[in-house]
Scaffold this active site. Structure first.
Site, mmCIF file in Angstrom:
data_model
loop_
_atom_site.group_PDB
_atom_site.id
_atom_site.type_symbol
_atom_site.label_atom_id
_atom_site.label_comp_id
_atom_site.label_asym_id
_atom_site.label_seq_id
_atom_site.Cartn_x
_atom_site.Cartn_y
_atom_site.Cartn_z
ATOM 1 N N HIS A 8 3.258 4.389 3.191
ATOM 2 C CA HIS A 8 2.063 3.395 2.545
ATOM 3 C C HIS A 8 1.687 5.112 0.350
ATOM 4 C CE1 HIS A 8 -2.188 2.081 0.039
ATOM 5 N NE2 HIS A 8 -1.972 0.962 0.967
ATOM 6 N N LEU A 69 0.424 0.470 11.233
ATOM 7 C CA LEU A 69 0.087 -0.216 13.065
ATOM 8 C C LEU A 69 0.147 -1.549 12.980
ATOM 9 C CD1 LEU A 69 -1.809 2.821 13.217
ATOM 10 C CD2 LEU A 69 0.173 2.426 14.014
ATOM 11 N N HIS A 74 0.847 -5.844 3.530
ATOM 12 C CA HIS A 74 2.276 -4.641 3.286
ATOM 13 C C HIS A 74 3.432 -5.016 4.251
ATOM 14 C CE1 HIS A 74 -0.309 -2.155 0.940
ATOM 15 N NE2 HIS A 74 -1.013 -2.179 1.549
#
Length: 252
Positions: A8, A69, A74
């Site tokens: 990220h 996770l 995204h």
């Protein structure tokens, strides 16, 4: 084949350092596999820049593995869009998106590793309530996944497991800790369900250490051995064409 870890990114320099430690651990576990890192935001190098460099160096196949996770925005939108754009601009380069890391029993094992490292003893499980603290998401699917992980983890011997979120949903870490205290739980431990430090992990830590806070705060998952194993498992699945990703094969 090259493995590209898609992180990220964060303004916090600890984030990139942690991702680099994970990259190095993966490369050490699988000698001969080229492992690169690209970031979606804040950090360099960006995903497009890394893919351009790999193509210029002669790479023909890349597995892009989201260091995420849960399968939220995204993974569903941002990363596929970036990869499709890159593949369209780079003739001859085939990019395959691997599945996100979670949920997985290996991540639960990594969470427990971090709690034990922070001071929880295996014999404390039945008297310890755990707050499973994630970054949070506006995606209902991601929120439901965290709640399900907490329910399943509770059945492995812990006194209680409650989900918590640093943003976009509730309860917060502080609220989840307070709820366990109100239930009379003897020891409260917070398990950050995050890979690397940053603004939201810091919010989790702040919620864990306030007044009437938790007794134990675990570290981020980082380069835990279980995370390394899981990354390589997701890579192998994608390389073999068995990925369940929303973008299974992106070709120029």
């Amino acid at each position: 084949m090259t493995l590209l870890l898609v992180a990220h990114g964060s303004r916090d320099p600890r984030h990139a350092r942690t991702v680099e430690r994970l990259r190095a651990a993966i490369a050490a576990r699988r000698p001969g596999l080229r492992v690169a890192v690209g970031f979606l935001d804040f950090c360099a190098p960006s995903v497009p820049r890394v893919l351009e460099r790999l193509a210029a160096e002669g790479a023909r196949e890349v597995v892009a593995l989201p260091l995420l996770l849960t399968r939220a925005f995204h993974a569903k939108t941002d990363i596929p869009a970036v990869l499709r754009g890159c593949a369209a601009r780079l003739p001859g380069l085939t990019v395959r998106q691997a599945a996100v890391l979670g949920p997985s029993p290996l991540l639960t094992a990594a969470l427990e590793r971090r709690l034990y490292e922070a001071g929880v003893r295996p014999g404390d499980r039945r008297s310890t309530g755990v707050v499973l603290a994630s970054a949070g998401s506006s995606d209902p699917e991601a929120i439901a996944v965290i709640a399900e992980i907490a329910r399943e983890w509770r059945h492995t011997g812990w006194c209680a497991v409650r989900p918590a979120f640093a943003s976009a949903s509730s309860p917060s870490t502080r609220e989840a800790v307070a709820a366990l205290r109100a239930d009379g739980v003897r020891q409260v431990a917070v398990a950050p369900y995050v890979l690397a430090p940053g603004r939201l992990p810091d919010r989790i830590a702040a919620g864990a250490t306030g007044a009437e806070g938790a007794d134990v705060l675990g570290d981020v998952l980082g380069a835990a051995p279980e995370v390394v194993t899981l990354v390589l498992r997701r890579y192998d699945e994608a390389a073999a064409g068995r990925t369940t990703s929303v973008a299974p094969a992106l070709s120029a």
